[in-house]
Design an enzyme around this catalytic site. Structure first.
Site: not given
Length: 477
Positions: A382, A284, A176, A232-233, A228-230, A250
């Site tokens: 970030e 990142c 995706k 979202a992770g 992606g972002s923390t 990651e």
């Protein structure tokens, strides 16, 4: 204008289930340069079904690693022959400067793909071990259907880091792409078809967050690989935890570059062009906290401000450009918001600021803040743009303490005239990677983060192992 009307699913180009579209907008001109269909839950279902069929009943997981590597090698050769076309496309989508793009957005992804092609011949796919009752055969088997969800900043690299090891392992993949950067995925899909992968082994569905969430939670998916972002992770990790679904994450970073007392300042500051400002600061692992000894603070501040203030900002397609635009207007506004926060927190603006370099395009002036303390938001959060924070330290212990005083632990670097001592300091930094007198990533070595920078590793043999299950087969002596 790059326009597509179908998805690559099951080895063919298929009509979308919905009518929505995604416009791809140039960060430099703010004009629409491409259009693709927007994936829906139904499109995700179809792609997962194709990948499931290919894994459960198709030839791919049942081929030998050497046979899979042969097909992947054809893709690698196609990629190598067309790397410039891929680079140019990502320049247009992301705004990456062309000189950096050919390396990071095309060459390194192709080299990573080739690394896994070559690894097939040397990796231990099974081994014999002595057991208590007799010999045991330990085999490595593919984990299954993989959802590869990846961001817009380095779309090809973050995809290939997942796709190449997953394919070598024998997995099938639903990829995706981010809505900002779907065009390069279509180019890669054309190459996948040309290389002759079996139907359903690789599938692409550009979509937004809602369809992405549907893909993560899909019962037909065995593993999620996400960059992606923390924030979202964390959400993805929660879903995978409830389902006991494998995942690698990651995530974000706020990496520190430690300048030691003996560092050559000219070469160090020159090195920050890549280590700290790669991809317009949209990386990142960018070294955005610059830690300088108090004894050399003024000297470092002057040199850093001169370097950043002298960067060539402009059209990313121009090979003389060092800093291009940010990917989207929201990103421009986000970074400018952090510049305001830095000023409000009392940091000293050494160069850059809120004056935009151009009236058109999502540009932000490369910026350096001085007199930063590690408790400021610009030092802890970030920013994902060309904004650096210069932080003084008292001694090496203090530098290491500051570097480690972060919720993140992705990258880092140490700059010194004594490489052996630099390695000693790097060992004390709690991050997944920490360079000495440079910062880089290598296909042969693991990449990932400590703490809130993620779970698991990509690249290297460790990246392949993330897509394998281990099975023990004991038997009587």
């Amino acid at each position: 204008m790059h326009e597509y009307t179908r998805f690559f699913i099951g080895g063919d180009w298929v009509e979308p289930a919905g009518t929505g579209t995604i416009d791809v907008v140039s960060p430099h001109t703010e004009e629409v340069i491409g259009r693709v269909p927007e994936g829906t839950d139904a499109d995700i279902d179809r792609a997962v079904a194709a990948a499931r069929q290919a894994f459960d009943h198709g030839p791919w997981p049942r081929m030998t690693p050497a046979e899979r590597a042969e097909v992947m090698g054809r893709l690698s050769a196609i990629y190598a022959a067309n790397a410039q076309a891929m680079s140019d496309l990502v320049v247009a989508e992301v705004g990456t400067p062309a000189l950096f793009s050919i390396f990071a957005q095309a060459t390194i992804p192709q080299m990573t793909l080739q690394y896994y092609v070559d690894l097939a011949a040397t990796y231990t796919w099974e081994d014999e071990r002595p057991g208590m009752q007799g010999p045991v055969t330990v085999v490595r088997e593919p984990v299954g259907v993989v959802a590869a969800i990846y961001p817009w900043n380095v779309p090809q690299f973050t995809l290939i880091m997942k796709l190449a090891p997953a394919l070598l392992a024998g997995c099938t993949v639903v990829a995706k792409p981010s809505p900002e950067t779907p065009l390069d995925a279509y180019l890669l899909a054309e190459w996948v078809k040309e290389a002759g992968f079996p139907d359903g082994v690789v599938n692409f569905v550009p979509a937004g967050r809602e369809a992405g969430a549907h893909l993560v939670a899909h019962p037909g998916v065995d593993k999620v690989a996400f960059t992606g972002s923390t924030d979202a992770g964390r959400k993805i990790g929660e879903v995978c935890g409830r389902q006991l679904k494998r995942c690698t994450l990651e995530l974000g970073g706020k990496s520190a570059a430690i300048i030691l007392e003996d560092a050559d300042l000219a070469t160090t500051v020159e090195g920050f062009k890549l280590a700290s400002l790669m991809n317009n600061g949209q990386a990142c692992a960018a070294q955005t906290r610059i830690l300088a000894p108090r004894s050399r603070y003024d000297e470092v501040a002057e040199a850093l401000a001169a370097m950043v203030g002298g960067l060539a900002v402009g059209d990313p397609a121009d090979f003389g450009t060092e800093i291009g635009p940010l990917v989207a207007k929201r990103q421009q506004e986000r970074v400018e918001g952090y510049i305001r926060i830095g000023q409000e927190e009392g940091a000293k603006l050494l160069v850059g600021g809120l004056d935009r370099p151009y009236d058109r395009g999502w540009y932000v002036a490369p910026t350096v803040f001085g007199n930063v303390t590690n408790d400021m938001r610009i030092a802890r959060e970030e920013i994902f743009g060309p904004v650096l924070s210069l932080i003084p330290y008292d001694d090496e212990d203090d530098a290491v303490r500051i570097a480690n005083d972060s919720e993140f632990g992705l990258g880092g670097s140490v700059w010194t005239a004594d490489v052996d001592h630099g390695i000693e300091v790097a060992r004390r930094v709690r991050t997944g990677s920490c360079g000495v007198n440079l910062y880089g990533m290598d296909p042969n070595t693991p990449f990932g983060g400590y703490k809130n920078s993620g779970l698991g590793r990509e690249l290297g043999p460790e990246g392949l192992e993330a897509y394998l299950e281990h099975k023990s087969i004991p038997r009587p002596a």
